[in-house]
Write a protein that holds these residues in place. Structure first.
Motif, PDB file in Angstrom:
ATOM      1  N   SER A 297      65.476 -27.961  54.057  1.00 19.80           N
ATOM      2  CA  SER A 297      64.104 -28.402  54.316  1.00 19.80           C
ATOM      3  C   SER A 297      63.619 -27.978  55.693  1.00 19.80           C
ATOM      4  CB  SER A 297      63.998 -29.928  54.164  1.00 19.80           C
ATOM      5  OG  SER A 297      64.129 -30.295  52.805  1.00 19.80           O
ATOM      6  N   ALA A 298      64.537 -27.836  56.638  1.00 17.73           N
ATOM      7  CA  ALA A 298      64.157 -27.323  57.956  1.00 17.73           C
ATOM      8  C   ALA A 298      63.716 -25.870  57.836  1.00 17.73           C
ATOM      9  CB  ALA A 298      65.325 -27.440  58.927  1.00 17.73           C
ATOM     10  N   ASP A 299      64.438 -25.096  57.028  1.00 16.21           N
ATOM     11  CA  ASP A 299      64.085 -23.690  56.839  1.00 16.21           C
ATOM     12  C   ASP A 299      62.766 -23.564  56.081  1.00 16.21           C
ATOM     13  OD1 ASP A 299      65.175 -21.149  57.632  1.00 16.21           O
ATOM     14  OD2 ASP A 299      65.440 -20.670  55.517  1.00 16.21           O
ATOM     15  N   ALA A 300      62.537 -24.446  55.119  1.00 13.43           N
ATOM     16  CA  ALA A 300      61.275 -24.446  54.378  1.00 13.43           C
ATOM     17  C   ALA A 300      60.116 -24.811  55.303  1.00 13.43           C
ATOM     18  CB  ALA A 300      61.348 -25.421  53.201  1.00 13.43           C
ATOM     19  N   ALA A 301      60.345 -25.776  56.187  1.00 19.71           N
ATOM     20  CA  ALA A 301      59.314 -26.152  57.154  1.00 19.71           C
ATOM     21  C   ALA A 301      58.950 -24.968  58.039  1.00 19.71           C
ATOM     22  CB  ALA A 301      59.787 -27.324  58.012  1.00 19.71           C
ATOM     23  N   LEU A 302      59.962 -24.178  58.420  1.00 15.96           N
ATOM     24  CA  LEU A 302      59.699 -23.004  59.247  1.00 15.96           C
ATOM     25  C   LEU A 302      58.916 -21.954  58.471  1.00 15.96           C
ATOM     26  CD1 LEU A 302      60.012 -21.349  61.802  1.00 15.96           C
ATOM     27  CD2 LEU A 302      62.248 -20.600  60.975  1.00 15.96           C
ATOM     28  N   THR A 303      59.294 -21.697  57.222  1.00 16.61           N
ATOM     29  CA  THR A 303      58.554 -20.728  56.409  1.00 16.61           C
ATOM     30  C   THR A 303      57.096 -21.160  56.268  1.00 16.61           C
ATOM     31  OG1 THR A 303      60.485 -19.948  55.181  1.00 16.61           O
ATOM     32  CG2 THR A 303      58.365 -19.706  54.115  1.00 16.61           C
ATOM     33  N   TYR A 304      56.874 -22.439  55.998  1.00 16.26           N
ATOM     34  CA  TYR A 304      55.513 -22.973  55.921  1.00 16.26           C
ATOM     35  C   TYR A 304      54.757 -22.705  57.220  1.00 16.26           C
ATOM     36  CZ  TYR A 304      51.840 -26.559  56.082  1.00 16.26           C
ATOM     37  OH  TYR A 304      50.637 -27.220  56.222  1.00 16.26           O
ATOM     38  N   MET A 305      55.403 -22.973  58.339  1.00 13.09           N
ATOM     39  CA  MET A 305      54.758 -22.801  59.636  1.00 13.09           C
ATOM     40  C   MET A 305      54.459 -21.330  59.918  1.00 13.09           C
ATOM     41  SD  MET A 305      55.826 -24.834  63.065  1.00 13.09           S
ATOM     42  CE  MET A 305      55.591 -26.347  62.135  1.00 13.09           C
ATOM     43  N   LEU A 306      55.364 -20.440  59.510  1.00 17.48           N
ATOM     44  CA  LEU A 306      55.140 -19.007  59.714  1.00 17.48           C
ATOM     45  C   LEU A 306      53.951 -18.518  58.896  1.00 17.48           C
ATOM     46  CD1 LEU A 306      58.840 -17.741  59.746  1.00 17.48           C
ATOM     47  CD2 LEU A 306      57.299 -17.983  61.708  1.00 17.48           C
ATOM     48  N   PHE A 307      53.810 -19.011  57.670  1.00 22.63           N
ATOM     49  CA  PHE A 307      52.618 -18.689  56.872  1.00 22.63           C
ATOM     50  C   PHE A 307      51.353 -19.170  57.602  1.00 22.63           C
ATOM     51  CE2 PHE A 307      55.146 -18.529  52.725  1.00 22.63           C
ATOM     52  CZ  PHE A 307      54.896 -17.184  52.509  1.00 22.63           C
ATOM     53  N   MET A 308      51.396 -20.386  58.114  1.00 21.60           N
ATOM     54  CA  MET A 308      50.239 -20.938  58.821  1.00 21.60           C
ATOM     55  C   MET A 308      49.902 -20.110  60.064  1.00 21.60           C
ATOM     56  SD  MET A 308      49.078 -23.652  57.183  1.00 21.60           S
ATOM     57  CE  MET A 308      48.287 -24.787  58.339  1.00 21.60           C
ATOM     58  N   LEU A 309      50.917 -19.692  60.809  1.00 20.46           N
ATOM     59  CA  LEU A 309      50.703 -18.902  62.016  1.00 20.46           C
ATOM     60  C   LEU A 309      50.114 -17.528  61.690  1.00 20.46           C
ATOM     61  CD1 LEU A 309      53.963 -19.817  63.955  1.00 20.46           C
ATOM     62  CD2 LEU A 309      51.619 -20.306  64.715  1.00 20.46           C
ATOM     63  N   GLN A 310      50.329 -17.055  60.484  1.00 20.49           N
ATOM     64  CA  GLN A 310      49.757 -15.784  60.042  1.00 20.49           C
ATOM     65  C   GLN A 310      48.348 -15.965  59.474  1.00 20.49           C
ATOM     66  OE1 GLN A 310      52.693 -14.371  57.245  1.00 20.49           O
ATOM     67  NE2 GLN A 310      54.001 -13.506  58.821  1.00 20.49           N
ATOM     68  N   GLY A 311      47.849 -17.197  59.493  1.00 24.00           N
ATOM     69  CA  GLY A 311      46.519 -17.461  58.966  1.00 24.00           C
ATOM     70  C   GLY A 311      46.473 -17.606  57.454  1.00 24.00           C
ATOM     71  N   GLU A 312      47.642 -17.747  56.823  1.00 26.55           N
ATOM     72  CA  GLU A 312      47.730 -17.863  55.360  1.00 26.55           C
ATOM     73  C   GLU A 312      47.843 -19.328  54.959  1.00 26.55           C
ATOM     74  OE1 GLU A 312      47.313 -15.455  53.402  1.00 26.55           O
ATOM     75  OE2 GLU A 312      47.938 -13.594  54.365  1.00 26.55           O
ATOM     76  N   GLU A 313      46.811 -20.098  55.257  1.00 25.32           N
ATOM     77  CA  GLU A 313      46.873 -21.546  55.031  1.00 25.32           C
ATOM     78  C   GLU A 313      47.032 -21.886  53.558  1.00 25.32           C
ATOM     79  OE1 GLU A 313      44.291 -25.608  55.941  1.00 25.32           O
ATOM     80  OE2 GLU A 313      43.801 -23.753  56.969  1.00 25.32           O
ATOM     81  N   GLN A 314      46.277 -21.217  52.670  1.00 24.85           N
ATOM     82  CA  GLN A 314      46.365 -21.529  51.244  1.00 24.85           C
ATOM     83  C   GLN A 314      47.742 -21.190  50.695  1.00 24.85           C
ATOM     84  OE1 GLN A 314      43.248 -19.838  48.829  1.00 24.85           O
ATOM     85  NE2 GLN A 314      44.195 -20.461  46.910  1.00 24.85           N
ATOM     86  N   ILE A 315      48.276 -20.032  51.090  1.00 24.07           N
ATOM     87  CA  ILE A 315      49.618 -19.648  50.644  1.00 24.07           C
ATOM     88  C   ILE A 315      50.647 -20.645  51.167  1.00 24.07           C
ATOM     89  CG2 ILE A 315      51.446 -17.909  50.897  1.00 24.07           C
ATOM     90  CD1 ILE A 315      49.318 -15.771  50.766  1.00 24.07           C
ATOM     91  N   ALA A 316      50.486 -21.069  52.429  1.00 24.72           N
ATOM     92  CA  ALA A 316      51.415 -22.027  53.024  1.00 24.72           C
ATOM     93  C   ALA A 316      51.447 -23.323  52.216  1.00 24.72           C
ATOM     94  CB  ALA A 316      51.024 -22.314  54.474  1.00 24.72           C
ATOM     95  N   GLU A 317      50.269 -23.843  51.875  1.00 27.01           N
ATOM     96  CA  GLU A 317      50.211 -25.104  51.137  1.00 27.01           C
ATOM     97  C   GLU A 317      50.783 -24.959  49.730  1.00 27.01           C
ATOM     98  OE1 GLU A 317      49.595 -27.955  52.356  1.00 27.01           O
ATOM     99  OE2 GLU A 317      48.885 -27.275  54.325  1.00 27.01           O
ATOM    100  N   THR A 318      50.458 -23.850  49.066  1.00 21.83           N
ATOM    101  CA  THR A 318      50.988 -23.610  47.721  1.00 21.83           C
ATOM    102  C   THR A 318      52.502 -23.470  47.762  1.00 21.83           C
ATOM    103  OG1 THR A 318      48.939 -22.482  47.088  1.00 21.83           O
ATOM    104  CG2 THR A 318      50.861 -22.137  45.680  1.00 21.83           C
ATOM    105  N   TYR A 319      52.986 -22.733  48.760  1.00 21.39           N
ATOM    106  CA  TYR A 319      54.431 -22.547  48.921  1.00 21.39           C
ATOM    107  C   TYR A 319      55.146 -23.889  49.081  1.00 21.39           C
ATOM    108  CZ  TYR A 319      58.706 -22.276  51.635  1.00 21.39           C
ATOM    109  OH  TYR A 319      59.984 -22.511  52.093  1.00 21.39           O
ATOM    110  N   LEU A 320      54.648 -24.728  49.983  1.00 19.19           N
ATOM    111  CA  LEU A 320      55.344 -25.985  50.244  1.00 19.19           C
ATOM    112  C   LEU A 320      55.269 -26.924  49.045  1.00 19.19           C
ATOM    113  CD1 LEU A 320      57.053 -27.373  52.275  1.00 19.19           C
ATOM    114  CD2 LEU A 320      55.005 -28.300  53.374  1.00 19.19           C
ATOM    115  N   LYS A 321      54.146 -26.901  48.335  1.00 20.24           N
ATOM    116  CA  LYS A 321      54.010 -27.709  47.122  1.00 20.24           C
ATOM    117  C   LYS A 321      55.059 -27.280  46.096  1.00 20.24           C
ATOM    118  CE  LYS A 321      50.525 -29.134  43.689  1.00 20.24           C
ATOM    119  NZ  LYS A 321      51.120 -28.563  42.443  1.00 20.24           N
ATOM    120  N   LEU A 322      55.220 -25.957  45.931  1.00 23.91           N
ATOM    121  CA  LEU A 322      56.215 -25.433  44.992  1.00 23.91           C
ATOM    122  C   LEU A 322      57.627 -25.799  45.427  1.00 23.91           C
ATOM    123  CD1 LEU A 322      54.809 -21.853  44.261  1.00 23.91           C
ATOM    124  CD2 LEU A 322      55.124 -23.686  42.577  1.00 23.91           C
TER     125      LEU A 322
END
Length: 226
Positions: free
Chosen positions: A156-181
Motif C-alpha cells: 500500500s505504500a508503493d501504491a500510495a507512491l504510484t498514485y502520488m506520481l500520477f498526481m505530480l504528472q497532472g494525471e488526476e483522473q488516472i490517479a483516482e481511477t488507479y487507486l480505486k482499482l
C-alpha cells in the motif's frame, strides 16, 4: 550515468534489478556494470517495444486507455506477489528519508510515529512504478525497468507512491481511477492507503524538486489524515 551519480547508487540499482529477476519478475537481464566513454554504465538486454505510457497516449478511446491502466495495475500486483528479502527495507528507508527531510521536528516526529504503526510486510515494492517504466514488446510481453528505488515492504505504500506520481504528472483522473482499482482488487480500504500518503510525500520531498514542493507540503500535513 553522469558524475552526479555515486557509484554506490549505480551498483545498488544493478543489484536491485538482479534480485528482482532472481525473484522471478520480468526484467532485462544485466550483464555487467562497467565504464563507457569514461562514464559508469549498466549493460543489460535491450528490450524492443513501447512503454506503457506511450501506448496510453496513443490509445484511441477511453475504453482502450482504461484497459491499459488495468494492465498496469495487474503488472504491479504481480510484483507484490513476489519477495526478495535482501532488498533494502522500505520502512528503514522511509525513516531515513523522514530524518533527512526539511520539515520541522514536530512534523518529522509525527511521521516517524505514524510509520512505526504501519503493518510490516515483505513484498517487492518497485518504488517508482509508472507506465513509463514498463515496456511492452511486439509479442505483448511486459518488462519492468528502473529498479533504483526498489525495496521490500508494504504494497500500500508503493501504491500510495504510484498514485502520488500520477498526481505530480497532472494525471488526476488516472490517479483516482488507479487507486480505486487498487483498493477494489486488493480489498484494501482507501483510508489505509491515505494513511501512507504523508509518509510517502515526505520521502518524495527528499528528491528536492522545487516544482513538487507545494503539492507535497499539502500531503505532509499529517493532521489532515488523523
Amino acid at each position: 550515468f553522469d558524475e552526479s551519480f555515486p557509484l554506490s547508487n549505480i551498483l545498488n540499482e544493478a543489484l536491485n534489478q538482479t534480485r528482482a529477476m532472481e525473484a522471478g519478475l520480468p526484467v532485462p537481464k544485466i550483464h555487467q556494470v562497467a565504464k563507457y566513454e569514461g562514464y559508469w554504465a549498466i549493460y543489460q538486454d535491450f528490450i524492443e517495444g513501447k512503454t506503457l505510457s506511450s501506448l496510453m497516449k496513443e490509445a484511441k478511446s477511453d475504453e482502450e486507455k482504461a484497459e491499459l491502466l488495468e494492465r498496469f495495475l495487474s503488472i504491479q500486483l504481480n510484483i507484490f506477489d513476489h519477495q526478495a528479502p535482501l532488498l533494502n527495507d522500505l520502512r528503514a528507508k522511509m525513516n531515513r528519508q523522514i530524518s533527512e527531510s526539511e520539515y520541522n521536528a514536530t512534523v518529522r516526529y509525527e511521521l516517524h510515529s505514524r510509520l512505526s504503526t504501519m503493518p510490516k510486510h515483505k513484498k517487492i515494492c518497485h518504488g517508482d512504478l509508472i507506465p513509463a517504466n514498463i515496456i511492452i514488446t511486439d509479442e505483448d510481453e511486459a518488462y519492468i525497468i528502473d529498479w533504483s528505488h526498489a525495496t521490500s515492504g508494504n504494497a500500500s505504500a508503493d501504491a500510495a507512491l504510484t498514485y502520488m506520481l500520477f498526481m505530480l504528472q497532472g494525471e488526476e483522473q488516472i490517479a483516482e481511477t488507479y487507486l480505486k482499482l487498487f483498493c477494489e482488487k486488493t480489498d484494501t480500504a482507501r483510508q489505509y492507503v491515505n494513511a501512507w500518503m504523508p509518509i510517502v510525500a515526505c520521502a518524495q520531498s527528499t528528491k528536492k524538486k522545487e516544482e513538487e514542493k507545494a503539492f507535497l507540503d499539502r500531503w505532509v500535513n499529517v493532521m489532515e489524515f488523523q
